[in-house]
Design an enzyme around this catalytic site. Structure first.
Site, short mmCIF file in Angstrom:
data_model
loop_
_atom_site.label_atom_id
_atom_site.label_comp_id
_atom_site.label_asym_id
_atom_site.label_seq_id
_atom_site.Cartn_x
_atom_site.Cartn_y
_atom_site.Cartn_z
N CYS A 193 0.85 -1.19 0.00
CA CYS A 193 0.00 0.00 0.00
C CYS A 193 0.89 1.24 0.00
O CYS A 193 2.10 1.16 0.22
CB CYS A 193 -0.85 0.02 1.26
SG CYS A 193 -1.76 -1.51 1.52
N ARG B 69 1.53 1.43 -6.00
CA ARG B 69 1.76 0.49 -4.91
C ARG B 69 0.51 -0.26 -4.51
O ARG B 69 0.55 -1.20 -3.73
CB ARG B 69 2.28 1.26 -3.67
CG ARG B 69 3.55 2.03 -3.92
CD ARG B 69 3.92 2.83 -2.69
NE ARG B 69 4.23 1.97 -1.57
CZ ARG B 69 5.41 1.44 -1.32
NH1 ARG B 69 6.42 1.69 -2.13
NH2 ARG B 69 5.60 0.67 -0.28
N TRP C 284 -3.82 -1.94 -1.37
CA TRP C 284 -3.80 -3.19 -2.14
C TRP C 284 -4.19 -4.25 -1.13
O TRP C 284 -3.44 -4.58 -0.22
CB TRP C 284 -2.39 -3.43 -2.69
CG TRP C 284 -2.28 -4.58 -3.62
CD1 TRP C 284 -2.94 -4.75 -4.81
CD2 TRP C 284 -1.44 -5.73 -3.48
NE1 TRP C 284 -2.54 -5.92 -5.41
CE2 TRP C 284 -1.63 -6.54 -4.61
CE3 TRP C 284 -0.54 -6.15 -2.50
CZ2 TRP C 284 -0.96 -7.74 -4.79
CZ3 TRP C 284 0.12 -7.35 -2.68
CH2 TRP C 284 -0.08 -8.13 -3.82
N ASN D 239 0.92 0.03 5.98
CA ASN D 239 1.42 -0.78 4.88
C ASN D 239 2.12 -1.98 5.52
O ASN D 239 2.98 -1.80 6.36
CB ASN D 239 2.41 0.04 4.04
CG ASN D 239 3.09 -0.79 2.97
OD1 ASN D 239 2.52 -1.76 2.48
ND2 ASN D 239 4.29 -0.40 2.61
N GLY D 240 1.70 -3.20 5.13
CA GLY D 240 2.32 -4.40 5.71
C GLY D 240 1.25 -5.33 6.23
O GLY D 240 0.08 -5.23 5.85
N GLU E 294 11.26 -13.84 -19.22
CA GLU E 294 10.90 -12.44 -19.01
C GLU E 294 9.87 -11.99 -20.04
O GLU E 294 8.90 -11.29 -19.70
CB GLU E 294 12.17 -11.57 -19.09
CG GLU E 294 11.95 -10.09 -18.94
CD GLU E 294 11.28 -9.65 -17.63
OE1 GLU E 294 11.11 -10.49 -16.73
OE2 GLU E 294 10.91 -8.47 -17.55
N LYS F 249 6.23 -10.58 -18.96
CA LYS F 249 5.82 -9.23 -19.38
C LYS F 249 4.46 -9.29 -20.04
O LYS F 249 3.57 -8.51 -19.75
CB LYS F 249 6.87 -8.69 -20.36
CG LYS F 249 7.15 -7.24 -20.33
CD LYS F 249 8.08 -6.79 -19.25
CE LYS F 249 7.69 -7.17 -17.90
NZ LYS F 249 8.63 -6.95 -16.86
N GLU G 109 1.52 -10.42 -17.51
CA GLU G 109 1.14 -9.52 -16.41
C GLU G 109 0.36 -8.32 -16.88
O GLU G 109 -0.49 -7.81 -16.17
CB GLU G 109 2.34 -9.11 -15.54
CG GLU G 109 3.31 -8.15 -16.15
CD GLU G 109 4.46 -7.80 -15.19
OE1 GLU G 109 4.23 -7.66 -13.99
OE2 GLU G 109 5.59 -7.68 -15.67
N HIS H 217 9.28 -33.22 -24.28
CA HIS H 217 9.06 -33.98 -23.03
C HIS H 217 7.68 -33.71 -22.45
O HIS H 217 7.44 -34.00 -21.28
CB HIS H 217 10.16 -33.66 -22.02
CG HIS H 217 11.52 -34.05 -22.51
ND1 HIS H 217 11.92 -35.37 -22.62
CD2 HIS H 217 12.56 -33.31 -22.97
CE1 HIS H 217 13.16 -35.41 -23.10
NE2 HIS H 217 13.56 -34.17 -23.33
N LYS I 251 3.40 -2.72 -7.51
CA LYS I 251 4.78 -2.53 -7.96
C LYS I 251 5.79 -3.27 -7.10
O LYS I 251 6.70 -3.89 -7.61
CB LYS I 251 5.09 -1.04 -7.99
CG LYS I 251 6.49 -0.68 -8.45
CD LYS I 251 6.66 -0.98 -9.92
CE LYS I 251 8.06 -0.69 -10.42
NZ LYS I 251 8.30 -1.41 -11.67
#
Ligand code: M6R
Length: 611
Positions: free
Chosen positions: A2, A27, A77, A103-104, A483, A487, A490, A506, A606
């Site tokens: 947050c 955030r 968040w 935040n946390g 990557e 990208k 997301e 396989h 983020k």
């Protein structure tokens, strides 16, 4: 994760809080709220709204509706309790006297909530944060700081807190443990914030709070205390980058702006470190003797930073001949890692605040490893807890999907590999110089790739409707594929997987059917023939193939692939750093064509400061 901002001064607080929150929305963005002290009623006025900050801002006319010169704000968040008006912060104590932004995660909140409920304290939200507000009020007997101190002795977990009390409207109390919080020193006003960008319009003078520290902000100044409540002095640093760096500057999205900034970011990151035919790490403190006795390297990171580590492993092992393990931050602690004083632990993080990476760092330190971190955010927790830090100097990265942080981390790690090889004597001088020359060419070559972005936009227009996309490649191209795939998924929400090409047969090849899109990465010259075979293999099962290769191989690849993206030829060491550009652009344009919220993808934040 947050975002927190707090202001105490002489100007109207709410517009400052809302503007600050707009810079922290990366955030978390599922709800937002502010609490200010309303002098007329002598109480705290709290306004919260589910949804983007814009919803709250419209309700409050950008903050103009609130008349107050002190307040705290929050963009959320959700972790505990779904996004809703009630679960948004600030969370209040039962009487409305205490407001808390957090935040946390408070790990023992269930137990504390049970305790308070047994004392008759009613709860209205599902959040862990409400417990903090209620507990402060429970202990409050006229001394806010003491009540906060008593609460801190009882709560466990990670927290950055901003606290307002209606009885003492001339102060904000802030606390930090395992979640970032900075103090901003203004003229007749002071600030707290999760990140510098939230307050940079008002002050450049900041202090980074350390774990266990408390601060009491008034209009006149900031008093800081250690975990024993003893007064302490904090260093004040001056932020030297401009606000423009954290603004869109005419671009539609931060992600696109940050993609375009990469050549410049690389110049900033590399030029001071390449001088007179040498790789120069002035910030490198390991002795020659230590380097010679290093028996193992661990690279620890999460997400894209982990993908940087995957490439780094190939480079470090090839150049230094030291065994390298790459571990996810979230796994490292639980895998009983083999680390001793001869182990170099390279910790990679853009934000420097990722909780899993931080926990891995602490575990590695406990085991005796030497911690070298590659970090973007100056003064972040990971940077401060490392034995030494190499900053990437990419500048503020706002978009959730990392781009310029990835390329600068990768270039820096590649240069570090070369530097260590030189110290160890494991690279011939001619090869060393050839590689160093490639670093110098990199930003210009990247500009060339970016200037041809219309080609990638065209490919995106051809493929954006696909619902499942595979990335394949070998060796460095496999690491690059991880990557490229991340990208894409997301920000575009397209299901995507990356596979080492040799693994296809396989199992995965059973998923390839008529029209499946396969992005075949084939930039490494020594593996080109093998990569071609894999393209033939998937084509034979009906796949459409969009290939990525170097210009010198374009023609050959065009004979089999349906479409070919290219990058200029460059030394192997830098292929992934250059090769990621078309993949970033592809993901960006695909997401744009699908109408996705590119800078703020759903469910993501983020930096992830919870486990
Ligand atoms: O700040 P960090 O580099 O520690 O963050 C690690 C990951 O959370 C981050 O790379 C994430 O995977 C990005 N959203 C990828 O674009």
């Amino acid at each position: 994760m947050c975002g927190i901002v707090g202001y105490i001064g002489k100007e109207q607080a709410a517009p400052i809080l809302i503007e600050g929150l707009s810079r922290l929305e990366y955030r978390g963005y599922d709800s937002a709220g502010v609490a200010v002290f309303d002098a007329e009623s002598g109480s705290l006025a709290v306004h919260k709204a589910k949804g983007r900050l814009q919803v709250l801002s419209e309700q409050l006319h950008g903050g103009a509706d609130l008349d107050s010169t002190v307040g705290v704000g929050h963009t959320r968040w959700a972790t505990h309790g779904a996004p809703s008006d009630i679960n948004s912060h600030p969370q209040m104590s039962r009487s409305g006297k205490i407001a808390v932004v957090h935040n946390g995660i408070i790990e023992n909140y269930t137990e504390l909530k049970g305790f308070l409920q047994s004392k008759g304290v009613p709860f209205v939200s599902e959040t862990d944060t409400e417990v903090v507000a209620q507990l402060i009020e429970y202990f409050y007997d006229g001394d806010l700081l003491q009540a906060v101190g008593r609460v801190l002795r009882r709560i466990q977990g990670a927290y950055a807190l901003g606290i307002l009390c209606a009885d003492c409207p001339d102060r904000i109390v802030s606390v930090r443990k395992d979640s970032p919080l900075i103090l901003g020193w203004g003229e007749g006003c002071n600030f707290i914030a999760s990140d510098v960008t939230a307050i940079l319009r008002h002050t450049r003078r900041v202090s980074y709070m350390e774990d266990g520290e408390l601060a009491v902000l008034t209009r006149e100044g900031i008093r800081c205390y250690n975990h024993l409540m003893q007064p302490i002095d904090k260093d004040v640093v001056t932020i030297d980058w401009e606000m423009d760096a954290a603004e869109k500057g005419g671009y539609e999205h931060f992600m696109f702006k940050e993609i375009m900034e990469q050549p410049e970011a690389l110049r900033r990151c590399l030029s001071p470190r390449i001088r007179n035919g040498e790789a120069v790490f002035e910030d490198f403190s390991l002795s020659e003797d230590y380097v010679k006795t290093m028996n193992r390297i661990y690279i620890v990171a999460c997400g894209s930073s982990y993908h940087v580590g995957m490439v780094g492993k190939y480079h470090l092992e090839r150049l230094t001949r030291i065994p390298v393990e790459v571990a996810l931050g979230s796994e490292f602690r639980y895998m009983d890692p083999i680390v001793d004083e001869h182990t170099l632990v390279i910790v990679i993080s853009q934000s420097g605040e990722t909780l899993d990476t931080m926990a891995a760092l602490r575990e590695a330190r406990r085991l005796g490893g030497h911690i070298l971190s590659i970090v973007n955010v100056v003064g972040s927790s990971i940077a401060r807890e490392s034995d030494q830090v190499l900053y990437t100097w990419a500048g503020p990265e706002i978009a959730v999907a990392t781009t310029k942080a990835y390329t600068t981390q990768l270039a820096l790690l590649s240069l570090l590999a070369l530097f260590l090889a030189k110290r160890l004597g494991t690279v011939p001088e001619g090869d060393f110089q050839a590689m160093l020359a490639a670093f110098k060419e990199l930003p210009d070559k990247m500009e060339e790739v970016l200037s041809r972005r219309d080609d990638i936009q065209y490919f995106a227009s051809q493929y954006f409707h696909h619902n499942s996309i595979f990335f394949i490649g070998r060796n460095l191209d496999y690491a690059l594929g991880l990557e490229g795939s991340l990208k894409l998924k997301e920000i575009s929400y397209i299901h995507s997987e990356a596979y080492a090409s040799g693994e296809l047969k396989h199992g995965t090849i059973s998923l390839i059917e008529d029209g499946t899109l396969v992005v075949a990465l084939s930039t490494c010259d020594k593996l080109f023939a093998k990569a071609m075979s894999n393209v033939v293999e998937v084509k034979a099962r009906g796949a459409s193939v969009l290939a990525l290769t170097v210009e010198s191989r374009k023609e050959e690849m065009s004979h089999i692939a349906d479409a070919v993206m290219t990058i200029p030829d460059i030394h192997d060491l830098l292929l992934p750093t250059l090769g990621v550009i078309p993949l970033q652009l592809f993901a960006y344009y695909v997401a744009l064509m699908r109408g996705c919220d590119i800078d703020k993808p759903r469910n993501l934040a983020k930096s992830v400061t919870v486990e």
